[in-house]
Motif scaffolding. Structure first.
Motif, PDB file in Angstrom:
ATOM      1  N   ARG A 174      -4.180  -1.796   4.559  1.00 62.41           N
ATOM      2  CA  ARG A 174      -2.781  -2.140   4.830  1.00 62.41           C
ATOM      3  C   ARG A 174      -1.871  -0.927   4.721  1.00 62.41           C
ATOM      4  NH1 ARG A 174      -1.778  -6.791   0.686  1.00 62.41           N
ATOM      5  NH2 ARG A 174      -3.941  -6.592   0.109  1.00 62.41           N
ATOM      6  N   ALA A 175      -2.228   0.030   3.872  1.00 58.46           N
ATOM      7  CA  ALA A 175      -1.428   1.236   3.657  1.00 58.46           C
ATOM      8  C   ALA A 175      -2.369   2.332   3.170  1.00 58.46           C
ATOM      9  CB  ALA A 175      -0.344   0.967   2.623  1.00 58.46           C
ATOM     10  N   ARG A 176      -1.853   3.531   3.100  1.00 61.51           N
ATOM     11  CA  ARG A 176      -2.667   4.631   2.582  1.00 61.51           C
ATOM     12  C   ARG A 176      -3.065   4.324   1.133  1.00 61.51           C
ATOM     13  NH1 ARG A 176      -3.043   8.669   5.903  1.00 61.51           N
ATOM     14  NH2 ARG A 176      -3.634  10.264   4.408  1.00 61.51           N
ATOM     15  N   PRO A 177      -4.197   4.853   0.695  1.00 51.25           N
ATOM     16  CA  PRO A 177      -4.598   4.634  -0.701  1.00 51.25           C
ATOM     17  C   PRO A 177      -3.535   5.147  -1.662  1.00 51.25           C
ATOM     18  CG  PRO A 177      -6.394   5.584   0.560  1.00 51.25           C
ATOM     19  CD  PRO A 177      -5.174   5.632   1.440  1.00 51.25           C
ATOM     20  N   ARG A 178      -3.362   4.426  -2.759  1.00 52.96           N
ATOM     21  CA  ARG A 178      -2.450   4.856  -3.818  1.00 52.96           C
ATOM     22  C   ARG A 178      -3.277   5.550  -4.878  1.00 52.96           C
ATOM     23  NH1 ARG A 178      -1.109   3.169  -8.783  1.00 52.96           N
ATOM     24  NH2 ARG A 178       0.990   3.561  -9.528  1.00 52.96           N
ATOM     25  N   THR A 179      -2.791   6.697  -5.344  1.00 55.58           N
ATOM     26  CA  THR A 179      -3.489   7.409  -6.413  1.00 55.58           C
ATOM     27  C   THR A 179      -2.527   7.671  -7.560  1.00 55.58           C
ATOM     28  OG1 THR A 179      -3.008   9.580  -5.453  1.00 55.58           O
ATOM     29  CG2 THR A 179      -5.098   8.562  -4.833  1.00 55.58           C
ATOM     30  N   ALA A 180      -3.069   7.660  -8.756  1.00 56.54           N
ATOM     31  CA  ALA A 180      -2.311   8.010  -9.959  1.00 56.54           C
ATOM     32  C   ALA A 180      -3.189   8.956 -10.779  1.00 56.54           C
ATOM     33  CB  ALA A 180      -1.959   6.780 -10.762  1.00 56.54           C
ATOM     34  N   LEU A 181      -2.648  10.115 -11.124  1.00 53.62           N
ATOM     35  CA  LEU A 181      -3.358  11.073 -11.982  1.00 53.62           C
ATOM     36  C   LEU A 181      -2.949  10.781 -13.417  1.00 53.62           C
ATOM     37  CD1 LEU A 181      -3.383  12.351  -9.121  1.00 53.62           C
ATOM     38  CD2 LEU A 181      -3.561  14.534 -10.293  1.00 53.62           C
TER      39      LEU A 181
END
Length: 98
Positions: free
Chosen positions: A86-93
């Protein structure tokens, strides 16, 4: 649990309706088949309450290694892999606290 210097990355993807199996397979394929210098380990998860949501929790030697990998992934056709999302992957560092 992170050792000093390592980072943990949370990757979150959400499949388009009807594309759940394809999104899951694309995530697993991307993680298991590409070269990832600096990746210490990765564990993948499916959301029990949302059949289209998938997560990967990865430990990297440092943020630079992760960012280098993401640059390489973008240059090598990541857009093709995310066509079922549905959307670009979400990333959290992330870094441990306390």
């Amino acid at each position: 649990m992170s050792d000093q210097g390592t980072i943990t990355v949370l990757i979150e993807i959400h499949a388009k309706d009807g594309q759940e199996h394809e999104a899951r397979d694309a995530l697993l394929h991307a993680i298991r088949t590409s070269e990832k210098p600096g990746l210490v380990g990765s564990t993948e998860y499916a959301d029990l309450d949302d059949p289209g949501a998938f997560y990967a929790v990865q430990v990297w030697e440092d943020a630079d290694a992760f960012h280098a990998h993401m640059r390489d992934a973008a240059e090598s056709g990541m857009d093709e892999a995310i066509r079922v999302l549905r959307a670009r992957p979400r990333t959290a560092l992330l870094r441990t606290i306390g």
